[in-house]
Motif scaffolding. Structure first.
Motif, PDB file in Angstrom:
ATOM      1  N   LEU A 187     -39.419  25.338   1.208  1.00  0.00           N
ATOM      2  CA  LEU A 187     -39.333  23.878   1.144  1.00  0.00           C
ATOM      3  C   LEU A 187     -40.232  23.280   2.216  1.00  0.00           C
ATOM      4  CD1 LEU A 187     -35.537  23.189   0.524  1.00  0.00           C
ATOM      5  CD2 LEU A 187     -37.329  23.793  -1.099  1.00  0.00           C
ATOM      6  N   PRO A 188     -40.859  22.142   1.949  1.00  0.00           N
ATOM      7  CA  PRO A 188     -41.775  21.557   2.938  1.00  0.00           C
ATOM      8  C   PRO A 188     -41.035  21.174   4.215  1.00  0.00           C
ATOM      9  CG  PRO A 188     -41.368  20.036   1.120  1.00  0.00           C
ATOM     10  CD  PRO A 188     -40.778  21.338   0.715  1.00  0.00           C
ATOM     11  N   PRO A 189     -41.712  21.289   5.370  1.00  0.00           N
ATOM     12  CA  PRO A 189     -41.085  20.909   6.635  1.00  0.00           C
ATOM     13  C   PRO A 189     -40.796  19.414   6.687  1.00  0.00           C
ATOM     14  CG  PRO A 189     -43.413  21.360   6.955  1.00  0.00           C
ATOM     15  CD  PRO A 189     -43.089  21.768   5.553  1.00  0.00           C
ATOM     16  N   VAL A 190     -39.767  19.053   7.439  1.00  0.00           N
ATOM     17  CA  VAL A 190     -39.378  17.647   7.553  1.00  0.00           C
ATOM     18  C   VAL A 190     -40.153  16.977   8.677  1.00  0.00           C
ATOM     19  CG1 VAL A 190     -37.073  18.141   6.674  1.00  0.00           C
ATOM     20  CG2 VAL A 190     -37.483  18.178   9.153  1.00  0.00           C
ATOM     21  N   SER A 191     -40.142  15.650   8.656  1.00  0.00           N
ATOM     22  CA  SER A 191     -40.813  14.874   9.691  1.00  0.00           C
ATOM     23  C   SER A 191     -39.798  13.947  10.354  1.00  0.00           C
ATOM     24  CB  SER A 191     -41.962  14.068   9.076  1.00  0.00           C
ATOM     25  OG  SER A 191     -42.594  13.275  10.060  1.00  0.00           O
ATOM     26  N   VAL A 192     -39.597  14.131  11.668  1.00  0.00           N
ATOM     27  CA  VAL A 192     -38.670  13.296  12.438  1.00  0.00           C
ATOM     28  C   VAL A 192     -39.338  12.927  13.765  1.00  0.00           C
ATOM     29  CG1 VAL A 192     -36.609  14.365  11.415  1.00  0.00           C
ATOM     30  CG2 VAL A 192     -37.573  15.314  13.528  1.00  0.00           C
ATOM     31  N   PRO A 193     -38.850  11.879  14.451  1.00  0.00           N
ATOM     32  CA  PRO A 193     -39.386  11.556  15.785  1.00  0.00           C
ATOM     33  C   PRO A 193     -39.236  12.759  16.722  1.00  0.00           C
ATOM     34  CG  PRO A 193     -38.019   9.763  14.983  1.00  0.00           C
ATOM     35  CD  PRO A 193     -37.834  10.891  14.013  1.00  0.00           C
ATOM     36  N   GLU A 194     -40.300  13.096  17.438  1.00  0.00           N
ATOM     37  CA  GLU A 194     -40.305  14.338  18.202  1.00  0.00           C
ATOM     38  C   GLU A 194     -39.655  14.234  19.573  1.00  0.00           C
ATOM     39  OE1 GLU A 194     -43.894  16.544  18.291  1.00  0.00           O
ATOM     40  OE2 GLU A 194     -43.497  17.183  16.239  1.00  0.00           O
ATOM     41  N   ASN A 195     -39.729  13.092  20.211  1.00  0.00           N
ATOM     42  CA  ASN A 195     -39.096  12.940  21.518  1.00  0.00           C
ATOM     43  C   ASN A 195     -38.503  11.540  21.599  1.00  0.00           C
ATOM     44  OD1 ASN A 195     -38.218  13.266  24.122  1.00  0.00           O
ATOM     45  ND2 ASN A 195     -40.235  13.504  25.036  1.00  0.00           N
TER      46      ASN A 195
ATOM     47  N   GLY B  70     -27.195  28.107  19.532  1.00  0.00           N
ATOM     48  CA  GLY B  70     -26.488  27.947  20.791  1.00  0.00           C
ATOM     49  C   GLY B  70     -25.812  26.593  20.897  1.00  0.00           C
ATOM     50  N   GLY B  71     -25.889  25.775  19.839  1.00  0.00           N
ATOM     51  CA  GLY B  71     -25.230  24.477  19.845  1.00  0.00           C
ATOM     52  C   GLY B  71     -26.212  23.351  19.611  1.00  0.00           C
ATOM     53  N   ALA B  72     -25.830  22.143  20.024  1.00  0.00           N
ATOM     54  CA  ALA B  72     -26.681  20.964  19.851  1.00  0.00           C
ATOM     55  C   ALA B  72     -27.831  20.998  20.864  1.00  0.00           C
ATOM     56  CB  ALA B  72     -25.856  19.697  20.033  1.00  0.00           C
ATOM     57  N   ARG B  73     -28.925  20.336  20.524  1.00  0.00           N
ATOM     58  CA  ARG B  73     -30.098  20.315  21.396  1.00  0.00           C
ATOM     59  C   ARG B  73     -29.962  19.198  22.414  1.00  0.00           C
ATOM     60  NH1 ARG B  73     -35.677  21.038  18.396  1.00  0.00           N
ATOM     61  NH2 ARG B  73     -34.507  22.909  17.816  1.00  0.00           N
ATOM     62  N   MET B  74     -29.785  19.566  23.664  1.00  0.00           N
ATOM     63  CA  MET B  74     -29.451  18.589  24.704  1.00  0.00           C
ATOM     64  C   MET B  74     -30.562  17.572  24.915  1.00  0.00           C
ATOM     65  SD  MET B  74     -29.909  20.534  28.325  1.00  0.00           S
ATOM     66  CE  MET B  74     -31.532  20.697  29.054  1.00  0.00           C
ATOM     67  N   GLN B  75     -31.816  17.932  24.635  1.00  0.00           N
ATOM     68  CA  GLN B  75     -32.932  17.007  24.854  1.00  0.00           C
ATOM     69  C   GLN B  75     -32.884  15.797  23.919  1.00  0.00           C
ATOM     70  OE1 GLN B  75     -33.220  20.303  24.495  1.00  0.00           O
ATOM     71  NE2 GLN B  75     -34.542  21.162  26.073  1.00  0.00           N
ATOM     72  N   GLU B  76     -32.046  15.877  22.877  1.00  0.00           N
ATOM     73  CA  GLU B  76     -31.938  14.755  21.946  1.00  0.00           C
ATOM     74  C   GLU B  76     -30.612  14.015  22.080  1.00  0.00           C
ATOM     75  OE1 GLU B  76     -33.062  15.755  17.954  1.00  0.00           O
ATOM     76  OE2 GLU B  76     -34.754  16.975  18.612  1.00  0.00           O
ATOM     77  N   GLY B  77     -29.804  14.404  23.045  1.00  0.00           N
ATOM     78  CA  GLY B  77     -28.598  13.676  23.379  1.00  0.00           C
ATOM     79  C   GLY B  77     -27.683  13.378  22.204  1.00  0.00           C
ATOM     80  N   ILE B  78     -27.223  12.123  22.114  1.00  0.00           N
ATOM     81  CA  ILE B  78     -26.294  11.706  21.063  1.00  0.00           C
ATOM     82  C   ILE B  78     -26.901  11.865  19.681  1.00  0.00           C
ATOM     83  CG2 ILE B  78     -27.008   9.297  21.123  1.00  0.00           C
ATOM     84  CD1 ILE B  78     -23.426  10.674  20.601  1.00  0.00           C
ATOM     85  N   LEU B  79     -28.237  11.805  19.581  1.00  0.00           N
ATOM     86  CA  LEU B  79     -28.889  11.953  18.283  1.00  0.00           C
ATOM     87  C   LEU B  79     -28.679  13.351  17.709  1.00  0.00           C
ATOM     88  CD1 LEU B  79     -32.246  10.094  19.059  1.00  0.00           C
ATOM     89  CD2 LEU B  79     -30.234   9.214  17.851  1.00  0.00           C
ATOM     90  N   SER B  80     -28.599  14.353  18.583  1.00  0.00           N
ATOM     91  CA  SER B  80     -28.318  15.712  18.104  1.00  0.00           C
ATOM     92  C   SER B  80     -26.875  15.824  17.622  1.00  0.00           C
ATOM     93  CB  SER B  80     -28.602  16.746  19.199  1.00  0.00           C
ATOM     94  OG  SER B  80     -27.696  16.593  20.280  1.00  0.00           O
ATOM     95  N   LEU B  81     -25.950  15.167  18.311  1.00  0.00           N
ATOM     96  CA  LEU B  81     -24.546  15.217  17.902  1.00  0.00           C
ATOM     97  C   LEU B  81     -24.324  14.487  16.579  1.00  0.00           C
ATOM     98  CD1 LEU B  81     -22.748  14.632  21.319  1.00  0.00           C
ATOM     99  CD2 LEU B  81     -23.252  16.790  20.172  1.00  0.00           C
ATOM    100  N   MET B  82     -25.159  13.502  16.279  1.00  0.00           N
ATOM    101  CA  MET B  82     -25.027  12.778  15.015  1.00  0.00           C
ATOM    102  C   MET B  82     -25.364  13.648  13.807  1.00  0.00           C
ATOM    103  SD  MET B  82     -23.779   9.845  15.426  1.00  0.00           S
ATOM    104  CE  MET B  82     -24.083   9.232  13.786  1.00  0.00           C
ATOM    105  N   GLN B  83     -25.976  14.798  14.050  1.00  0.00           N
ATOM    106  CA  GLN B  83     -26.274  15.697  12.932  1.00  0.00           C
ATOM    107  C   GLN B  83     -25.003  16.354  12.389  1.00  0.00           C
ATOM    108  OE1 GLN B  83     -29.435  15.202  12.030  1.00  0.00           O
ATOM    109  NE2 GLN B  83     -29.387  13.960  13.907  1.00  0.00           N
ATOM    110  N   MET B  84     -23.948  16.372  13.166  1.00  0.00           N
ATOM    111  CA  MET B  84     -22.684  16.946  12.690  1.00  0.00           C
ATOM    112  C   MET B  84     -22.112  16.138  11.523  1.00  0.00           C
ATOM    113  SD  MET B  84     -21.182  17.902  16.471  1.00  0.00           S
ATOM    114  CE  MET B  84     -19.595  18.467  15.904  1.00  0.00           C
ATOM    115  N   PRO B  85     -21.880  14.821  11.672  1.00  0.00           N
ATOM    116  CA  PRO B  85     -21.405  14.055  10.504  1.00  0.00           C
ATOM    117  C   PRO B  85     -22.448  13.956   9.400  1.00  0.00           C
ATOM    118  CG  PRO B  85     -21.847  12.579  12.350  1.00  0.00           C
ATOM    119  CD  PRO B  85     -21.915  13.971  12.894  1.00  0.00           C
ATOM    120  N   LYS B  86     -23.717  13.924   9.771  1.00  0.00           N
ATOM    121  CA  LYS B  86     -24.780  13.809   8.763  1.00  0.00           C
ATOM    122  C   LYS B  86     -24.763  15.007   7.817  1.00  0.00           C
ATOM    123  CE  LYS B  86     -29.816  13.339   8.391  1.00  0.00           C
ATOM    124  NZ  LYS B  86     -31.067  13.079   9.147  1.00  0.00           N
ATOM    125  N   THR B  87     -24.683  16.214   8.369  1.00  0.00           N
ATOM    126  CA  THR B  87     -24.659  17.416   7.529  1.00  0.00           C
ATOM    127  C   THR B  87     -23.342  17.525   6.763  1.00  0.00           C
ATOM    128  OG1 THR B  87     -23.923  18.709   9.449  1.00  0.00           O
ATOM    129  CG2 THR B  87     -26.286  18.679   8.981  1.00  0.00           C
TER     130      THR B  87
END
Length: 282
Positions: free
Chosen positions: A72-80, A162-179
């Motif tokens: 499947l093609p790679p996704v595009s999201v804001p990088e930082n 290893g868990g959520a990516r700390m460099q993305e803060g709350i945005l990484s945790l939002m992937q839990m309800p999103k998925t």
């Protein structure tokens, strides 16, 4: 000059033999040295102690999918998005991870078949920043689920994180309800979701899509849990039981349906897919 020095100097100097650096692989569990070729032919499983080594997405695709699968093609999201920086910029860490990995982030997916059973297969790679769950992982997971709905086939997920990516803060945790929402849509479409838990599966991944499958399989010896053992031990102030948070322990306590050796995974998944997607069952 002594006679022995004269003889030694007259001998032709033999160059140092070139030995490949990857000729041997050291098993992390039994510490035995195994020929790399034998290690790879055995699906990166130690032939002496049975330890299941960590492997990436391409190896999973090659081991499980029938020839002719499509990435499947790679996704595009804001990088930082948070402009995060510790000792290095987050964007620099991403560049370094991509330079040493075949995929642009920790989750890759492919459409294909397992022994003729149509499937979308998604794989997390621990080698990419510890398989951490960020916006790209969440988006890739949702795209894989949407593709499974579009193709009317099952979604199989191999977790390793290893868990959520700390460099993305709350945005990484939002992937839990999103998925979780994406999986709800998959369920409403009547399509199966199979999870294969591999070493290690921890943190927010365990607290979301890793434990929402219709069937949960695990590789032998895989570490599976939310919080670390030291945190749990210090919180409850008790000694943890032998094998705590390992695949076999979770199987004994009903959190994993079956512990499956890597050599048997393809046949097991094909059988499950056949059962779960049969159209002739009333």
């Amino acid at each position: 000059m002594s006679w022995i020095t004269k003889v030694r100097n007259s001998l032709a100097t033999l160059g140092k033999r070139d030995t490949p650096d990857n000729l041997w692989t050291k098993c992390p569990r039994c510490q035995e040295m195994v020929f790399t070729r034998a290690w790879e032919e055995n699906l990166s499983v130690c032939p002496r102690c049975g330890h299941h080594g960590r492997i990436g997405a391409n190896a999973r695709f090659g081991q499980l999918l029938d020839p002719g699968f499509t990435l499947l093609p790679p996704v595009s999201v804001p990088e930082n998005p948070l402009n995060f920086r510790d000792s290095k910029k987050y964007s620099d860490r991403l560049k370094a991870a991509r330079a040493s990995n075949p995929h642009p982030d920790a989750l890759a997916a492919a459409e294909g078949a397992i022994d003729g059973e149509p499937v979308v297969l998604a794989v997390q790679d621990f080698a990419f920043m510890g398989g951490s769950m960020g916006m790209a992982v969440g988006e890739a997971f949702v795209r894989a689920a949407e593709h499974a709905i579009e193709r009317k086939c099952a979604l199989v997920m191999f977790t390793a994180a290893g868990g959520a990516r700390m460099q993305e803060g709350i945005l990484s945790l939002m992937q839990m309800p999103k998925t979780t929402v994406a999986l709800r849509r998959l369920s409403r479409a009547g399509l199966p979701y199979i999870v294969v838990l591999t070493d290690p599966t921890t943190g927010g991944v365990t607290a979301s899509y890793a434990m929402l499958g219709d069937v949960h399989l695990a590789e032998p010896g895989a570490l599976i849990g939310f919080a670390g053992q030291r945190v749990i031990r210090d919180t409850i102030r008790e000694k943890l039981p032998e094998g705590f948070q390992r695949a076999e322990y979770l199987h004994e306590h009903g959190m994993v349906d079956q512990v499956v050796p890597r050599a048997e995974l393809k046949a097991t998944l094909a059988r499950l897919l056949n059962y779960l997607t049969r159209k002739d069952v009333a």
